[in-house]
Design a protein around this motif. Structure first.
Motif, PDB file in Angstrom:
ATOM      1  N   UNK A  26       0.831  -1.201   0.000  1.00 39.29           N
ATOM      2  CA  UNK A  26       0.000   0.000   0.000  1.00 39.29           C
ATOM      3  C   UNK A  26       0.866   1.251   0.000  1.00 39.29           C
ATOM      4  N   UNK A  27       1.945   1.223   0.765  1.00 35.98           N
ATOM      5  CA  UNK A  27       2.837   2.381   0.813  1.00 35.98           C
ATOM      6  C   UNK A  27       3.517   2.632  -0.515  1.00 35.98           C
ATOM      7  N   UNK A  28       3.919   1.561  -1.207  1.00 31.61           N
ATOM      8  CA  UNK A  28       4.583   1.729  -2.513  1.00 31.61           C
ATOM      9  C   UNK A  28       3.619   2.322  -3.538  1.00 31.61           C
ATOM     10  N   UNK A  29       2.376   1.796  -3.574  1.00 31.67           N
ATOM     11  CA  UNK A  29       1.387   2.313  -4.523  1.00 31.67           C
ATOM     12  C   UNK A  29       1.073   3.780  -4.218  1.00 31.67           C
ATOM     13  N   UNK A  30       0.944   4.103  -2.941  1.00 30.53           N
ATOM     14  CA  UNK A  30       0.654   5.481  -2.554  1.00 30.53           C
ATOM     15  C   UNK A  30       1.778   6.414  -2.974  1.00 30.53           C
ATOM     16  N   UNK A  31       3.025   6.010  -2.715  1.00 30.21           N
ATOM     17  CA  UNK A  31       4.165   6.858  -3.092  1.00 30.21           C
ATOM     18  C   UNK A  31       4.255   7.025  -4.600  1.00 30.21           C
ATOM     19  N   UNK A  32       3.829   6.014  -5.347  1.00 32.83           N
ATOM     20  CA  UNK A  32       3.868   6.098  -6.808  1.00 32.83           C
ATOM     21  C   UNK A  32       2.794   7.045  -7.342  1.00 32.83           C
ATOM     22  N   UNK A  33       1.590   6.969  -6.783  1.00 40.01           N
ATOM     23  CA  UNK A  33       0.464   7.690  -7.362  1.00 40.01           C
ATOM     24  C   UNK A  33       0.253   9.088  -6.799  1.00 40.01           C
ATOM     25  N   UNK A  34       0.704   9.349  -5.589  1.00 45.13           N
ATOM     26  CA  UNK A  34       0.463  10.655  -4.984  1.00 45.13           C
ATOM     27  C   UNK A  34       1.028  11.808  -5.820  1.00 45.13           C
ATOM     28  N   UNK A  35       2.270  11.736  -6.321  1.00 47.68           N
ATOM     29  CA  UNK A  35       2.745  12.833  -7.190  1.00 47.68           C
ATOM     30  C   UNK A  35       1.985  12.927  -8.502  1.00 47.68           C
ATOM     31  N   UNK A  36       1.429  11.814  -8.964  1.00 46.94           N
ATOM     32  CA  UNK A  36       0.624  11.839 -10.188  1.00 46.94           C
ATOM     33  C   UNK A  36      -0.649  12.632  -9.942  1.00 46.94           C
ATOM     34  N   UNK A  37      -1.288  12.397  -8.788  1.00 45.71           N
ATOM     35  CA  UNK A  37      -2.498  13.133  -8.425  1.00 45.71           C
ATOM     36  C   UNK A  37      -2.203  14.628  -8.374  1.00 45.71           C
ATOM     37  N   UNK A  38      -1.070  14.988  -7.760  1.00 46.94           N
ATOM     38  CA  UNK A  38      -0.706  16.405  -7.661  1.00 46.94           C
ATOM     39  C   UNK A  38      -0.446  16.999  -9.034  1.00 46.94           C
ATOM     40  N   UNK A  39       0.257  16.260  -9.891  1.00 49.95           N
ATOM     41  CA  UNK A  39       0.583  16.773 -11.224  1.00 49.95           C
ATOM     42  C   UNK A  39      -0.672  16.972 -12.065  1.00 49.95           C
ATOM     43  N   UNK A  40      -1.646  16.101 -11.888  1.00 50.58           N
ATOM     44  CA  UNK A  40      -2.887  16.208 -12.664  1.00 50.58           C
ATOM     45  C   UNK A  40      -3.815  17.301 -12.141  1.00 50.58           C
ATOM     46  N   UNK A  41      -3.476  17.863 -10.998  1.00 47.58           N
ATOM     47  CA  UNK A  41      -4.273  18.919 -10.366  1.00 47.58           C
ATOM     48  C   UNK A  41      -5.702  18.439 -10.074  1.00 47.58           C
ATOM     49  N   UNK A  42      -5.770  17.236  -9.530  1.00 52.19           N
ATOM     50  CA  UNK A  42      -7.052  16.690  -9.099  1.00 52.19           C
ATOM     51  C   UNK A  42      -7.487  17.364  -7.807  1.00 52.19           C
ATOM     52  N   UNK A  43      -8.773  17.586  -7.665  1.00 52.79           N
ATOM     53  CA  UNK A  43      -9.297  18.236  -6.483  1.00 52.79           C
ATOM     54  C   UNK A  43      -9.180  17.338  -5.256  1.00 52.79           C
ATOM     55  N   UNK A  44      -9.192  16.032  -5.497  1.00 48.14           N
ATOM     56  CA  UNK A  44      -9.135  15.064  -4.405  1.00 48.14           C
ATOM     57  C   UNK A  44      -8.388  13.835  -4.890  1.00 48.14           C
ATOM     58  N   UNK A  45      -7.988  13.002  -3.940  1.00 49.68           N
ATOM     59  CA  UNK A  45      -7.330  11.741  -4.289  1.00 49.68           C
ATOM     60  C   UNK A  45      -8.380  10.644  -4.398  1.00 49.68           C
ATOM     61  N   UNK A  46      -8.438   9.985  -5.531  1.00 51.95           N
ATOM     62  CA  UNK A  46      -9.415   8.917  -5.744  1.00 51.95           C
ATOM     63  C   UNK A  46      -8.769   7.595  -5.318  1.00 51.95           C
ATOM     64  N   UNK A  47      -9.388   6.879  -4.398  1.00 49.40           N
ATOM     65  CA  UNK A  47      -8.774   5.636  -3.913  1.00 49.40           C
ATOM     66  C   UNK A  47      -8.609   4.614  -5.035  1.00 49.40           C
ATOM     67  N   UNK A  48      -7.641   3.747  -4.852  1.00 50.52           N
ATOM     68  CA  UNK A  48      -7.430   2.651  -5.788  1.00 50.52           C
ATOM     69  C   UNK A  48      -7.671   1.341  -5.045  1.00 50.52           C
TER      70      UNK A  48
END
Length: 253
Positions: A26-48
């Motif tokens: 879970x930590x690896x997936x979170x670390x991978x996707x969190x900067x992607x969420x920020x780069x996409x300028x999403x209003x919220x983080x959508x769970x996977x």
């Protein structure tokens, strides 16, 4: 029911799995996707939600089944590459933020490409396609071009993709959130569909106007020819009378 495995900081990506997953995963997936969420300028983080299936790569769960609007991704993506996981996640996110009543149409294609373009400007290149954002898009992502274009030789795919690429590049650099950009893209798509629907009637009206103008031009040309003919007859008559007058004048002398 899926279980929340790990609570992470604001705007990080929560990770779910049908069965308990190791916190390290879970930590690896979170670390991978969190900067992607920020780069996409999403209003919220959508769970996977990671699911043990090989039938499909990902799925956007409807709000009635998952109010948190999570996306499901096959566990197999974990064994492919970080790029595959990011690409599938963004594909399913595009479905979520476009909303209901859409398919793999041009508005979806544009939204998905916009997310990839935003991520490609800010995220480590190792998790993005080597050929650029468009390299991860294909005919699978444009299965439903507008009905109004499907009589074209390529079933409208070419014009739909061209429209989507243009719109995606327009909205990718904007500061607006991905959700707001998706709403604008959908509104733009609806307006484009209205234009396509009106195009046959507009073309018919233009053709009728051209035909009317052509008929008027022919009628005018015919009238001019008749006038020219009468003018020619009148000119000959005048010349004949002038000749006769001259002949009488000189003959009388």
């Amino acid at each position: 029911m899926a279980t929340d495995l790990e609570e992470v900081e604001a705007l990080s990506v929560p990770v779910f799995q049908v069965q308990s997953a190791p916190p390290a995963l879970a930590g690896w997936v979170t670390r991978l996707l969190t900067p992607v969420v920020a780069a996409c300028r999403l209003r919220r983080a959508y769970p996977i939600e990671l699911r043990p299936t090989g039938c499909w790569a990902g799925w956007a769960l409807a709000p009635e089944y998952a109010p948190d609007r999570r996306v499901s991704v096959s566990n197999l993506m974990l064994y492919r590459s970080p790029r595959a996981l990011v690409t599938i996640y963004l594909h399913e996110l595009a479905h979520q933020i476009v909303g209901a009543d859409h398919d793999h149409d041009a508005q979806f294609f544009a939204t998905n490409l916009m997310l990839l373009l935003r991520a490609s400007d800010s995220v480590d290149v190792d998790v993005l396609p080597a050929g650029g954002a468009l390299a991860e898009m294909g005919l699978y992502d444009i299965q439903a071009p507008p009905v109004e274009l499907q009589r074209e030789p390529d079933a409208g795919v070419g014009r739909a993709v061209s429209w989507a690429i243009s719109v995606a590049h327009e909205f990718a650099p904007k500061a607006m959130t991905a959700e707001d950009a998706a709403a604008e893209i959908c509104a733009r798509y609806a307006a484009w569909i209205l234009q396509l629907e009106a195009a046959p009637a507009k073309a018919a009206a233009a053709a009728a106007a051209r035909a009317q103008a052509a008929a008027a031009a022919i009628s005018t040309a015919q009238r001019l020819r008749r006038v020219h003919a009468w003018m020619a007859v009148a000119a000959v008559t005048v010349l004949a009378e002038a000749f006769m007058l001259l002949k009488f004048a000189f003959g009388g002398a």
